[in-house]
Design a protein around this motif. Structure first.
Motif, PDB file in Angstrom:
ATOM      1  N   THR A  81       0.826  -1.207   0.000  1.00 33.86           N
ATOM      2  CA  THR A  81       0.000   0.000   0.000  1.00 33.86           C
ATOM      3  C   THR A  81       0.859   1.256   0.000  1.00 33.86           C
ATOM      4  O   THR A  81       0.560   2.236  -0.668  1.00 33.86           O
ATOM      5  CB  THR A  81      -0.937   0.016   1.225  1.00 33.86           C
ATOM      6  N   SER A  82       1.968   1.225   0.757  1.00 36.27           N
ATOM      7  CA  SER A  82       2.774   2.441   0.883  1.00 36.27           C
ATOM      8  C   SER A  82       3.777   2.600  -0.262  1.00 36.27           C
ATOM      9  O   SER A  82       4.440   3.620  -0.365  1.00 36.27           O
ATOM     10  CB  SER A  82       3.502   2.452   2.227  1.00 36.27           C
ATOM     11  N   ALA A  83       3.841   1.590  -1.149  1.00 36.64           N
ATOM     12  CA  ALA A  83       4.913   1.548  -2.158  1.00 36.64           C
ATOM     13  C   ALA A  83       5.119   2.852  -2.926  1.00 36.64           C
ATOM     14  O   ALA A  83       6.249   3.282  -3.114  1.00 36.64           O
ATOM     15  CB  ALA A  83       4.653   0.410  -3.128  1.00 36.64           C
ATOM     16  N   ALA A  84       4.037   3.486  -3.356  1.00 35.22           N
ATOM     17  CA  ALA A  84       4.205   4.667  -4.212  1.00 35.22           C
ATOM     18  C   ALA A  84       4.300   5.953  -3.399  1.00 35.22           C
ATOM     19  O   ALA A  84       4.462   7.032  -3.953  1.00 35.22           O
ATOM     20  CB  ALA A  84       3.062   4.750  -5.216  1.00 35.22           C
ATOM     21  N   ALA A  85       4.180   5.865  -2.082  1.00 32.88           N
ATOM     22  CA  ALA A  85       4.180   7.068  -1.248  1.00 32.88           C
ATOM     23  C   ALA A  85       5.417   7.163  -0.367  1.00 32.88           C
ATOM     24  O   ALA A  85       5.509   8.035   0.484  1.00 32.88           O
ATOM     25  CB  ALA A  85       2.916   7.087  -0.383  1.00 32.88           C
ATOM     26  N   LEU A  86       6.379   6.253  -0.584  1.00 36.27           N
ATOM     27  CA  LEU A  86       7.530   6.202   0.326  1.00 36.27           C
ATOM     28  C   LEU A  86       8.314   7.516   0.438  1.00 36.27           C
ATOM     29  O   LEU A  86       8.720   7.889   1.533  1.00 36.27           O
ATOM     30  CB  LEU A  86       8.453   5.044  -0.048  1.00 36.27           C
ATOM     31  N   PRO A  87       8.522   8.252  -0.665  1.00 34.45           N
ATOM     32  CA  PRO A  87       9.261   9.511  -0.516  1.00 34.45           C
ATOM     33  C   PRO A  87       8.640  10.421   0.554  1.00 34.45           C
ATOM     34  O   PRO A  87       9.367  10.962   1.398  1.00 34.45           O
ATOM     35  CB  PRO A  87       9.148  10.145  -1.906  1.00 34.45           C
ATOM     36  N   SER A  88       7.315  10.531   0.544  1.00 30.54           N
ATOM     37  CA  SER A  88       6.697  11.442   1.502  1.00 30.54           C
ATOM     38  C   SER A  88       6.611  10.830   2.905  1.00 30.54           C
ATOM     39  O   SER A  88       6.308  11.511   3.875  1.00 30.54           O
ATOM     40  CB  SER A  88       5.306  11.852   1.024  1.00 30.54           C
ATOM     41  N   LEU A  89       6.887   9.535   3.012  1.00 31.13           N
ATOM     42  CA  LEU A  89       6.824   8.877   4.316  1.00 31.13           C
ATOM     43  C   LEU A  89       8.227   8.616   4.879  1.00 31.13           C
ATOM     44  O   LEU A  89       8.395   7.938   5.878  1.00 31.13           O
ATOM     45  CB  LEU A  89       6.074   7.542   4.204  1.00 31.13           C
ATOM     46  N   SER A  90       9.232   9.140   4.189  1.00 30.90           N
ATOM     47  CA  SER A  90      10.609   8.880   4.617  1.00 30.90           C
ATOM     48  C   SER A  90      11.287  10.176   5.046  1.00 30.90           C
ATOM     49  O   SER A  90      10.927  11.256   4.599  1.00 30.90           O
ATOM     50  CB  SER A  90      11.428   8.298   3.460  1.00 30.90           C
ATOM     51  N   ARG A  91      12.271  10.006   5.947  1.00 30.22           N
ATOM     52  CA  ARG A  91      13.134  11.136   6.284  1.00 30.22           C
ATOM     53  C   ARG A  91      14.568  10.703   6.114  1.00 30.22           C
ATOM     54  O   ARG A  91      14.966   9.657   6.638  1.00 30.22           O
ATOM     55  CB  ARG A  91      12.862  11.609   7.704  1.00 30.22           C
ATOM     56  N   LEU A  92      15.326  11.475   5.346  1.00 30.69           N
ATOM     57  CA  LEU A  92      16.711  11.133   5.041  1.00 30.69           C
ATOM     58  C   LEU A  92      16.820   9.698   4.511  1.00 30.69           C
ATOM     59  O   LEU A  92      17.716   8.945   4.880  1.00 30.69           O
ATOM     60  CB  LEU A  92      17.596  11.296   6.282  1.00 30.69           C
ATOM     61  N   GLY A  93      15.861   9.340   3.696  1.00 35.85           N
ATOM     62  CA  GLY A  93      15.908   8.040   3.044  1.00 35.85           C
ATOM     63  C   GLY A  93      15.476   6.876   3.919  1.00 35.85           C
ATOM     64  O   GLY A  93      15.530   5.729   3.504  1.00 35.85           O
ATOM     65  N   VAL A  94      15.022   7.154   5.124  1.00 37.60           N
ATOM     66  CA  VAL A  94      14.581   6.070   6.000  1.00 37.60           C
ATOM     67  C   VAL A  94      13.069   6.184   6.198  1.00 37.60           C
ATOM     68  O   VAL A  94      12.548   7.253   6.504  1.00 37.60           O
ATOM     69  CB  VAL A  94      15.280   6.150   7.380  1.00 37.60           C
ATOM     70  N   VAL A  95      12.382   5.056   6.001  1.00 37.81           N
ATOM     71  CA  VAL A  95      10.927   5.081   6.122  1.00 37.81           C
ATOM     72  C   VAL A  95      10.535   5.274   7.589  1.00 37.81           C
ATOM     73  O   VAL A  95      11.009   4.559   8.468  1.00 37.81           O
ATOM     74  CB  VAL A  95      10.315   3.772   5.590  1.00 37.81           C
ATOM     75  N   ASP A  96       9.682   6.233   7.832  1.00 40.30           N
ATOM     76  CA  ASP A  96       9.151   6.474   9.174  1.00 40.30           C
ATOM     77  C   ASP A  96       7.991   5.496   9.392  1.00 40.30           C
ATOM     78  O   ASP A  96       6.905   5.658   8.860  1.00 40.30           O
ATOM     79  CB  ASP A  96       8.672   7.927   9.255  1.00 40.30           C
ATOM     80  N   ARG A  97       8.268   4.432  10.150  1.00 44.80           N
ATOM     81  CA  ARG A  97       7.304   3.329  10.245  1.00 44.80           C
ATOM     82  C   ARG A  97       5.967   3.753  10.841  1.00 44.80           C
ATOM     83  O   ARG A  97       4.913   3.286  10.428  1.00 44.80           O
ATOM     84  CB  ARG A  97       7.884   2.187  11.081  1.00 44.80           C
ATOM     85  N   ALA A  98       6.039   4.634  11.820  1.00 44.13           N
ATOM     86  CA  ALA A  98       4.791   5.083  12.443  1.00 44.13           C
ATOM     87  C   ALA A  98       3.955   5.871  11.433  1.00 44.13           C
ATOM     88  O   ALA A  98       2.747   5.662  11.308  1.00 44.13           O
ATOM     89  CB  ALA A  98       5.099   5.935  13.667  1.00 44.13           C
ATOM     90  N   ALA A  99       4.634   6.744  10.686  1.00 38.44           N
ATOM     91  CA  ALA A  99       3.921   7.545   9.687  1.00 38.44           C
ATOM     92  C   ALA A  99       3.325   6.639   8.612  1.00 38.44           C
ATOM     93  O   ALA A  99       2.193   6.835   8.153  1.00 38.44           O
ATOM     94  CB  ALA A  99       4.869   8.560   9.059  1.00 38.44           C
ATOM     95  N   GLU A 100       4.101   5.626   8.230  1.00 36.25           N
ATOM     96  CA  GLU A 100       3.645   4.688   7.203  1.00 36.25           C
ATOM     97  C   GLU A 100       2.356   4.009   7.654  1.00 36.25           C
ATOM     98  O   GLU A 100       1.359   3.989   6.948  1.00 36.25           O
ATOM     99  CB  GLU A 100       4.745   3.653   6.953  1.00 36.25           C
ATOM    100  N   ARG A 101       2.388   3.508   8.864  1.00 35.11           N
ATOM    101  CA  ARG A 101       1.228   2.821   9.420  1.00 35.11           C
ATOM    102  C   ARG A 101       0.019   3.727   9.514  1.00 35.11           C
ATOM    103  O   ARG A 101      -1.090   3.358   9.135  1.00 35.11           O
ATOM    104  CB  ARG A 101       1.570   2.325  10.829  1.00 35.11           C
ATOM    105  N   SER A 102       0.256   4.935  10.024  1.00 30.81           N
ATOM    106  CA  SER A 102      -0.917   5.787  10.243  1.00 30.81           C
ATOM    107  C   SER A 102      -1.440   6.366   8.927  1.00 30.81           C
ATOM    108  O   SER A 102      -2.564   6.858   8.868  1.00 30.81           O
ATOM    109  CB  SER A 102      -0.632   6.876  11.287  1.00 30.81           C
ATOM    110  N   ALA A 103      -0.642   6.294   7.863  1.00 30.85           N
ATOM    111  CA  ALA A 103      -1.177   6.687   6.559  1.00 30.85           C
ATOM    112  C   ALA A 103      -1.995   5.541   5.965  1.00 30.85           C
ATOM    113  O   ALA A 103      -3.058   5.740   5.373  1.00 30.85           O
ATOM    114  CB  ALA A 103      -0.039   7.062   5.618  1.00 30.85           C
ATOM    115  N   VAL A 104      -1.481   4.324   6.141  1.00 28.53           N
ATOM    116  CA  VAL A 104      -2.074   3.160   5.468  1.00 28.53           C
ATOM    117  C   VAL A 104      -3.375   2.688   6.148  1.00 28.53           C
ATOM    118  O   VAL A 104      -4.366   2.391   5.473  1.00 28.53           O
ATOM    119  CB  VAL A 104      -1.044   2.003   5.420  1.00 28.53           C
ATOM    120  N   VAL A 105      -3.361   2.655   7.475  1.00 28.53           N
ATOM    121  CA  VAL A 105      -4.483   2.036   8.188  1.00 28.53           C
ATOM    122  C   VAL A 105      -5.857   2.661   7.871  1.00 28.53           C
ATOM    123  O   VAL A 105      -6.789   1.939   7.503  1.00 28.53           O
ATOM    124  CB  VAL A 105      -4.207   1.989   9.707  1.00 28.53           C
ATOM    125  N   PRO A 106      -5.997   4.000   7.966  1.00 31.45           N
ATOM    126  CA  PRO A 106      -7.336   4.554   7.738  1.00 31.45           C
ATOM    127  C   PRO A 106      -7.873   4.281   6.332  1.00 31.45           C
ATOM    128  O   PRO A 106      -9.060   3.998   6.169  1.00 31.45           O
ATOM    129  CB  PRO A 106      -7.163   6.059   7.957  1.00 31.45           C
TER     130      PRO A 106
END
Ligand SMILES: Nc1ncnc2c1ncn2[C@@H]1O[C@H](COP(=O)(O)OP(=O)(O)OP(=O)(O)O)[C@@H](O)[C@H]1O
Ligand SMILES: [Mg+2]
Length: 494
Positions: free
Chosen positions: A352-377
């Motif tokens: 689900t997050s595959a195409a949104a990773l740039p906006s969910l990452s900081r300094l190239g590292v995926v922010d797992r909490a942000a990823e989850r809270s974007a995907v779940v709703p």
């Protein structure tokens, strides 16, 4: 046992680890009938068909044919018992020809044991003629579109003597005329005494061709009976537990003065130009083979060697690959999940997050909490059924895989969303959610191009329709056009 029904399921159940896909299902079905299986995404329909097809064994209960308990240790054994299946996720091998796919594993041989190509082609021709299937036995399947590959799958199912034919969402990718042809075949098979098990999320179809219906919910049977004993509302209530307000409307573009998006795509026969208002939903209509998908893929830079030039407000850019499209916010939702959509082995979350990773990452590292809270709703809103966010996409039911792709497209924050059959295989409740989401996106200024073989759906969603031929636009119809207008315009220019 003379009076035993052709098919009887007793207390049939199947688990996948902790997931109870089917439980305690009883079902009786007679020859010469169409028996529909309905239920929301993940209800257990494909699981039931796979048990019958010998793909895997039941965890409990039994399958009886003509009163005899059967045990299938392989799909071949189920076939030998007369059960043929057209699977939801097509199993056609792209590198093989149509004929090779039809006879795979049962190829005619010469006396010396070699493959008898002549006999194989001749048998294919006879079969294709008998059922009026417009297929060329020599064509390589990779060159065929999804609907045509589906026909290959049907031809294969018809090629051995069957008593039961299971069709798992055979119509999801078919155009109205292809669907007509399939229904004619079904009527003919019924006359020959076959039992046809039929799954479709298009309820009109279920009412049109089914004699009996069994409704599954969360793996359990909640209703079995004659089709005529139910109306649409009652059927939907059995399926999802409540009624669904199915809409009918002519879409109106909220603010038609907003800035425009211009696209120029280069094709074999020159360029096609599209101009769209922001938030506009433009539908592509056309006959089978008109090239709607090809045009849609070109717009997204997904056809090799054909780039698309964009002008959005003051910005200009070109797209010549899927990656370039994603970078610029041009997102393509595929009709063909297997070919260019789903990462089967990746988790639901990662898909689900595959195409949104740039906006969910900081300094190239995926922010797992942000990823989850974007995907779940978003997955909640789409009512995705999955054991957890960590399971691989391959373990989801067909409709839930589709929801996942739609969720991915939404999360990518597109400026242009190109959707090819966005509701393919999606159940009636979630379909309304997808319509509502498309509506909301449009109001937020996301421009959309829709390809959809269900003309009602196309008319209900689009502000404007473009008639396509040879993968180029040849005519235009306004919102409020009728199905007749579309068919008229499409044939006129053909
Ligand atoms: N191989 C598998 N591994 C794990 N879980 C599975 C597997 N196959 C199916 N399931 C689960 O079993 C349940 C029933 O799935 P099934 O594919 O039968 O649903 P369906 O009624 O066909 O849905 P759809 O309309 O979306 O095709 C779902 O929760 C699904 O995730
Ligand atoms: Mg299914």
């Amino acid at each position: 046992m003379l009076d035993a029904p052709l098919l009887e399921l007793r207390d049939l159940g199947r688990r996948f680890g902790a997931v109870r896909a089917l439980a305690g299902v009883d079902l009786t079905a007679a020859r010469g009938q169409v028996h529909a299986l309905t239920g929301a995404n993940g209800a257990g329909k494909s699981t039931l068909m796979n048990l019958l097809a010998g793909v895997y064994p039941p965890s409990s209960g039994e399958i009886r044919i003509d009163g005899r308990a059967m045990q299938f240790n392989s799909p071949l054994q189920a076939r030998e018992a007369g059960i043929n299946t057209v699977y939801q996720e097509l199993t056609v091998l792209p590198e093989l020809s149509v004929a090779e796919n039809i006879w795979l594993g049962r190829e005619p041989r010469t006396r010396s044991g070699l493959l008898d190509r002549r006999a194989m082609l001749a048998r294919s021709a006879t079969l294709l003629e008998e059922f009026h299937l417009p297929l060329d036995p020599k064509r390589r399947c990779a060159d065929l579109n999804l609907a045509t590959r589906q026909l290959v799958e049907i031809a294969r199912a018809l090629s051995s003597s069957a008593r039961i034919l299971s069709l798992d969402e055979p119509t999801a990718v078919l155009s109205p005329s292809e669907r007509r042809r399939l229904f004619d075949i079904v009527a003919e098979l019924k006359r020959r005494g076959l039992l046809i098990l039929f799954v479709s999320h298009r309820l009109d179809e279920v009412f049109e061709i089914a004699d009996e219906v069994t409704v599954l919910r969360n793996g359990e049977r909640v209703f079995s009976g004659p089709m005529a004993s139910l109306d649409r509302d009652a059927l939907v209530r059995h399926m999802v537990g409540h009624t669904v307000d199915e809409r009918g409307r002519v879409p109106v573009l909220a603010d038609p003065q907003r800035p425009q998006l211009q696209i120029r795509v280069h094709g074999a026969r020159g360029a096609t130009e599209l101009t769209m208002k922001s938030g506009e939903i433009v539908g592509l209509a056309g006959l089978v083979g008109a090239g709607r998908t090809r045009l849609a893929r070109r717009l997204a830079g997904r056809e090799a060697g054909m780039k698309a030039d964009y002008r959005v407000g003051q910005k200009q850019f070109s797209i010549d690959s899927a990656a370039a499209g994603i970078r610029h916010g041009v997102i393509y939702l595929t009709e063909d999940r297997k070919r260019d959509g789903l990462f089967a082995n990746l988790s639901v979350l990662k898909n689900t997050s595959a195409a949104a990773l740039p906006s969910l990452s900081r300094l190239g590292v995926v922010d797992r909490a942000a990823e989850r809270s974007a995907v779940v709703p978003i997955l909640q809103r789409l009512r995705l059924v999955a054991a957890s966010l960590r399971v691989p996409a391959s373990e989801l039911s067909g409709g839930n895989q589709q929801k996942l792709l739609f969720g991915r497209a939404l999360l990518a924050k597109p400026i242009l969303l190109i959707c090819d059959e966005p509701t393919r295989g999606v159940d009636v409740g979630a379909r309304e959610e997808i319509y509502a989401l498309i509506d909301t996106l449009s109001r937020e200024g996301v421009t959309m191009v829709l390809v959809c073989s269900d003309l009602k759906e196309l008319l209900m969603l689009c502000h404007r329709l473009l008639v396509v031929r040879g993968a180029a636009v040849v005519a235009e119809l306004p919102a409020g056009a009728s199905e007749r207008d579309i068919v008229g315009a499409a044939t006129e220019v053909a």
